[in-house]
Every structure is written in C-alpha cells, then in structure tokens.
Write an enzyme that holds these catalytic residues in place. Structure first.
Site, PDB file in Angstrom:
ATOM      1  N   GLY A  15      68.442  75.038  48.559  1.00  0.00           N
ATOM      2  CA  GLY A  15      69.213  74.059  47.779  1.00  0.00           C
ATOM      3  C   GLY A  15      70.459  73.640  48.550  1.00  0.00           C
ATOM      4  O   GLY A  15      71.200  74.483  49.041  1.00  0.00           O
ATOM      5  N   ARG A  76      62.346  73.293  51.241  1.00  0.00           N
ATOM      6  CA  ARG A  76      61.784  74.636  51.040  1.00  0.00           C
ATOM      7  C   ARG A  76      60.418  74.597  51.720  1.00  0.00           C
ATOM      8  O   ARG A  76      59.707  73.609  51.624  1.00  0.00           O
ATOM      9  CB  ARG A  76      61.715  74.942  49.548  1.00  0.00           C
ATOM     10  N   ASP A 107      69.712  83.137  50.152  1.00  0.00           N
ATOM     11  CA  ASP A 107      69.011  84.360  50.547  1.00  0.00           C
ATOM     12  C   ASP A 107      67.565  84.096  50.959  1.00  0.00           C
ATOM     13  O   ASP A 107      67.030  84.761  51.845  1.00  0.00           O
ATOM     14  CB  ASP A 107      69.106  85.431  49.440  1.00  0.00           C
ATOM     15  N   GLY A 108      66.939  83.094  50.351  1.00  0.00           N
ATOM     16  CA  GLY A 108      65.557  82.782  50.767  1.00  0.00           C
ATOM     17  C   GLY A 108      65.511  82.354  52.222  1.00  0.00           C
ATOM     18  O   GLY A 108      64.656  82.770  53.010  1.00  0.00           O
ATOM     19  N   THR A 130      75.362  77.835  49.245  1.00  0.00           N
ATOM     20  CA  THR A 130      74.720  77.608  47.939  1.00  0.00           C
ATOM     21  C   THR A 130      75.812  77.524  46.886  1.00  0.00           C
ATOM     22  O   THR A 130      76.833  78.208  46.990  1.00  0.00           O
ATOM     23  CB  THR A 130      73.753  78.750  47.560  1.00  0.00           C
ATOM     24  N   ILE A 131      75.605  76.696  45.867  1.00  0.00           N
ATOM     25  CA  ILE A 131      76.647  76.582  44.831  1.00  0.00           C
ATOM     26  C   ILE A 131      76.658  77.808  43.922  1.00  0.00           C
ATOM     27  O   ILE A 131      77.609  78.052  43.200  1.00  0.00           O
ATOM     28  CB  ILE A 131      76.451  75.320  43.960  1.00  0.00           C
ATOM     29  N   ASP A 132      75.574  78.617  43.964  1.00  0.00           N
ATOM     30  CA  ASP A 132      75.435  79.734  43.009  1.00  0.00           C
ATOM     31  C   ASP A 132      76.398  80.888  43.240  1.00  0.00           C
ATOM     32  O   ASP A 132      76.617  81.692  42.332  1.00  0.00           O
ATOM     33  CB  ASP A 132      74.003  80.287  43.062  1.00  0.00           C
ATOM     34  N   ASP A 134      75.802  83.548  44.804  1.00  0.00           N
ATOM     35  CA  ASP A 134      75.011  84.759  44.452  1.00  0.00           C
ATOM     36  C   ASP A 134      74.569  85.523  45.691  1.00  0.00           C
ATOM     37  O   ASP A 134      73.517  86.164  45.694  1.00  0.00           O
ATOM     38  CB  ASP A 134      73.767  84.348  43.650  1.00  0.00           C
ATOM     39  N   GLY A 175      73.245  77.781  38.482  1.00  0.00           N
ATOM     40  CA  GLY A 175      73.607  79.125  38.906  1.00  0.00           C
ATOM     41  C   GLY A 175      72.404  80.014  39.075  1.00  0.00           C
ATOM     42  O   GLY A 175      72.518  81.182  39.386  1.00  0.00           O
ATOM     43  N   ARG A 176      71.226  79.415  38.849  1.00  0.00           N
ATOM     44  CA  ARG A 176      69.965  80.173  38.948  1.00  0.00           C
ATOM     45  C   ARG A 176      70.052  81.385  38.032  1.00  0.00           C
ATOM     46  O   ARG A 176      70.264  81.207  36.830  1.00  0.00           O
ATOM     47  CB  ARG A 176      69.680  80.569  40.407  1.00  0.00           C
ATOM     48  N   LYS A 218      90.104  75.074  14.843  1.00  0.00           N
ATOM     49  CA  LYS A 218      89.576  74.293  15.979  1.00  0.00           C
ATOM     50  C   LYS A 218      88.568  73.281  15.428  1.00  0.00           C
ATOM     51  O   LYS A 218      87.585  73.661  14.801  1.00  0.00           O
ATOM     52  CB  LYS A 218      88.884  75.207  17.013  1.00  0.00           C
ATOM     53  N   ARG A 252      75.968  68.745  19.758  1.00  0.00           N
ATOM     54  CA  ARG A 252      75.344  67.941  20.821  1.00  0.00           C
ATOM     55  C   ARG A 252      75.157  68.823  22.049  1.00  0.00           C
ATOM     56  O   ARG A 252      75.755  69.880  22.161  1.00  0.00           O
ATOM     57  CB  ARG A 252      76.228  66.740  21.183  1.00  0.00           C
TER      58      ARG A 252
HETATM   59  O1  F6P Z   1      70.312  77.414  44.220  1.00  0.00           O
HETATM   60  C1  F6P Z   1      71.012  76.247  43.914  1.00  0.00           C
HETATM   61  C2  F6P Z   1      70.397  75.601  42.694  1.00  0.00           C
HETATM   62  O2  F6P Z   1      71.104  74.446  42.397  1.00  0.00           O
HETATM   63  C3  F6P Z   1      70.361  76.495  41.465  1.00  0.00           C
HETATM   64  O3  F6P Z   1      71.620  76.600  40.827  1.00  0.00           O
HETATM   65  C4  F6P Z   1      69.324  75.779  40.650  1.00  0.00           C
HETATM   66  O4  F6P Z   1      68.722  76.599  39.675  1.00  0.00           O
HETATM   67  C5  F6P Z   1      68.307  75.389  41.728  1.00  0.00           C
HETATM   68  O5  F6P Z   1      69.039  75.258  42.940  1.00  0.00           O
HETATM   69  C6  F6P Z   1      67.582  74.096  41.458  1.00  0.00           C
HETATM   70  O6  F6P Z   1      66.599  73.990  42.466  1.00  0.00           O
HETATM   71  P1  F6P Z   1      65.940  72.561  42.807  1.00  0.00           P
HETATM   72  O7  F6P Z   1      66.979  71.750  43.518  1.00  0.00           O
HETATM   73  O8  F6P Z   1      64.773  72.918  43.698  1.00  0.00           O
HETATM   74  O9  F6P Z   1      65.540  71.949  41.499  1.00  0.00           O
END
Ligand code: F6P
Length: 328
Positions: A15, A76, A107-108, A130-132, A134, A175-176, A218, A252
């Site tokens: 990603g 990928r 990590d992949g 990665t934005i996650d 992780d 965030g996976r 609130k 919503r």
């Molecule tokens: O690993 C980054 C990420 O944006 C995750 O937060 C998200 O779940 C995933 O990639 C989405 O993957 P794709 O871009 O293959 O839909």
C-alpha cells in the site's frame, strides 16, 4: 567493511503512503552523493521480474518531496511468492548490474526481501512505508503522521455538520488490523468514542458512553471506528444498532477510505523519509544487509528485518487513558 556495491535499486511495494516519494528522492540523491549509480524499479516486485527499470540521477527526483503516492508506482505481486519468480527477478537485477536494493514498504514487502536475500545472498535494506504504523522496530512509519492529519481535517469537517444537525457520526478509518490511526486521530479530533481492535469494550459500554454524552449536554458526537475493530459490527451495523437501542440519536456514517493514503506528506514525514534514505544507502555501502531503518526517540536505528516482520506494535495505553478522560 566497505562493500563493492556500485549500483543500488530502489522501489516501493505494498500500500502506498505519503512520504514514499521523499524516501525515493533521498535514496537517489544519497547514491549520487556517494558516487554510486541508482536505478528506479517500477511497480515493486512485479516490475523487478519484468525488468521495468529506469536509471535515476539527482535530477530525476526534482519536485517530488511534496507529492503523495510514489513515482515508481507500487503493486502487490504473487509471482514473487514463487522461487521461479524470485529467480527471474534476480536475473533481471544482475543483467542490469544492480548489486543491492532498498525496499520502501510494509511487512509483506520486507518478507519478500528477506527471502530474496536468503536465496540469492543479495543485499537488501528496508524503509518502513505504510500509513498503518504497524511495523515493529520503528516508532513511526512513513505516512502515518500525514494520515493522522488527513483524518483530523476530515473529522473536523464532519463535526461541523454533526453539530449543525445534532447528529452522531460513526467515522471509519484505515489501519488494517491495528488501531494507531484511530486512537491518535480520535484524540486529536476530540472524538467522543474510539473503537480499536486492541480494546474490544463491547456494545453495552458504547451505548452507556453515548447515553452519558447526551445526558451531559453534548448535542452531537463523533465515534471513530478502526476498520479492524472487533465489536463484530461494521460502521453501518453500528448505526442500525444505536438507532434501535438509543433512538435519541440521529445517526450517520462516513467511511474515509483511500483518501487517507494520499495528499502531500507532512513536514515530519518528509524529514523522516530524507533521514531514512540516507541511512539505508549508507548501511548498504557499509556492507550491511537484511535490516530495516527505523526511528526511536528521534534517533535512527537498524532492526534485523526478520524481527521487524515477526514483531508487533503495542497500542499506547497511556493515550487510551487520555482518550477516556477526554470524554468527560
Ligand atoms: O496498509 C495500508 C492500507 O491502507 C490499510 O490501512 C488498508 O486496510 C489497506 O491498505 C487497503 O489495501 P488496498 O489499497 O489494497 O485496498
């Protein structure tokens, strides 16, 4: 030990994330500074297998530090999971005279690099992109800080309309299977509730909290939901559940989706990427391999790539406590 490396490949994989271009720029310019050649590899391992290469010099990376995404594209790649695919990639790299590579990804992508190094004794260094956030072995991954700011900006806008209509919004973030984006952006955006995979607090507690919010005066609320959250309901089901059990709320949903992956990288991500690119190239030229560049207490560190892959990041318990206190 000074290595015999004369040409370094660089590519992005998995990603994409804001800051990847800044890292590419840093790797290319550090190679130029050190007097070694640099080759851009398009589309990650897919392009490596196909020999989709482009020699890059200091000028090839003009005006990209401020751009999200990756000029080398990302993909990928299942063929790279096979020995034949990796052998083809190795042949392509050797034919191009590439002696080592820097992989910018998650990590992949690092798993592929580790296996490749084991099979072909080919020097590899990873940069966590990665934005996650992780990945074990670094406090921050490239793109995390930018994604947080993107989410906070989006939630600020949602809060405007939520408060205008006295509504409750469930906002799903990426965030996976970890909750770092949800927790940090949730606190930053002043969310009334934050649901993360690491803390499954259950639906009753959610209803209780929302009831308390209403009783405390609130008129609108924001609940941030990590996409990997484990309450067993997605944000649309959570909406229905609250409408059924707490009809005082007009509910919503907003799923932020892939906008969290784009946008100009923050200054923090640009600086981190520039630092990591230099460290990655220097490490290869010092004869190091199979390591990931990370940052800890604002210092760059190197973690064995197999540890970075196997390790897990911990959710910030102190920040969870802060988030709970802020819902007072
Ligand atoms: O690993 C980054 C990420 O944006 C995750 O937060 C998200 O779940 C995933 O990639 C989405 O993957 P794709 O871009 O293959 O839909």
């Amino acid at each position: 030990m000074v290595s015999e490396i004369k040409k370094i490949g660089v590519f992005t994989s998995g990603g994409d994330s804001p800051g990847m271009n800044a890292a590419i720029r840093s790797v290319v310019r550090t190679c130029a500074f050190m007097g070694v050649d640099c080759v851009g590899i398009y589309r990650g391992y897919e392009g490596m297998i196909e020999g989709d290469f482009k020699p890059m010099d200091a000028r090839s990376v003009n005006n990209i530090i401020n751009k999200g995404g990756t000029i080398l594209k990302s993909a990928r790649c299942n063929p790279f999971r096979t020995k034949e695919g990796r052998k083809r990639a190795y042949e392509q790299l050797r034919a191009e005279g590439i002696d080592a590579f820097v992989v910018i990804g998650g990590d992949g992508s690092f798993t592929g690099a580790m296996i490749f190094n084991q099979e072909f004794d080919f020097p590899v260094i990873g940069i966590p992109g990665t934005i996650d956030n992780d990945i074990f072995g670094t406090t921050f991954t490239l793109g995390f800080d930018t994604a947080l700011n993107t989410v906070v900006e989006a939630v600020d806008k949602i809060r405007d309309t939520a408060s205008s209509h006295n509504r409750l919004f469930f906002v799903e973030v990426m965030g996976r299977d970890v909750g770092h984006i949800a927790l940090n952006a949730g606190v930053g955006a002043g969310a009334e509730e934050i649901l993360i995979p690491e803390e499954n607090l259950g639906l009753d507690r959610l209803l209780e909290s929302l009831k308390r919010s209403k009783e405390s005066g609130k008129s609108s609320s924001i609940v941030i939901v990590a996409e990997g959250d484990k309450t067993g309901k997605n944000v649309f089901e959570l909406k229905e559940y609250v409408e059924e059990h707490l009809p005082i709320y007009d509910v919503r949903v907003s799923v932020l989706g892939h906008m969290q992956r784009g946008g100009p990288p923050s200054c923090y991500d640009r600086v981190l990427a520039s630092r990591m690119g230099v460290k990655a190239v220097e490490s290869l030229l010092e004869g190091k391999t199979s390591l990931m560049v990370g940052v800890q207490d604002n210092r760059l560190i190197l973690t064995p790539i197999n540890k970075a892959i196997k390790g897990h990041t911990k959710i910030d318990k102190e920040l969870i406590r802060v988030s709970e206190i802020m819902t007072t």
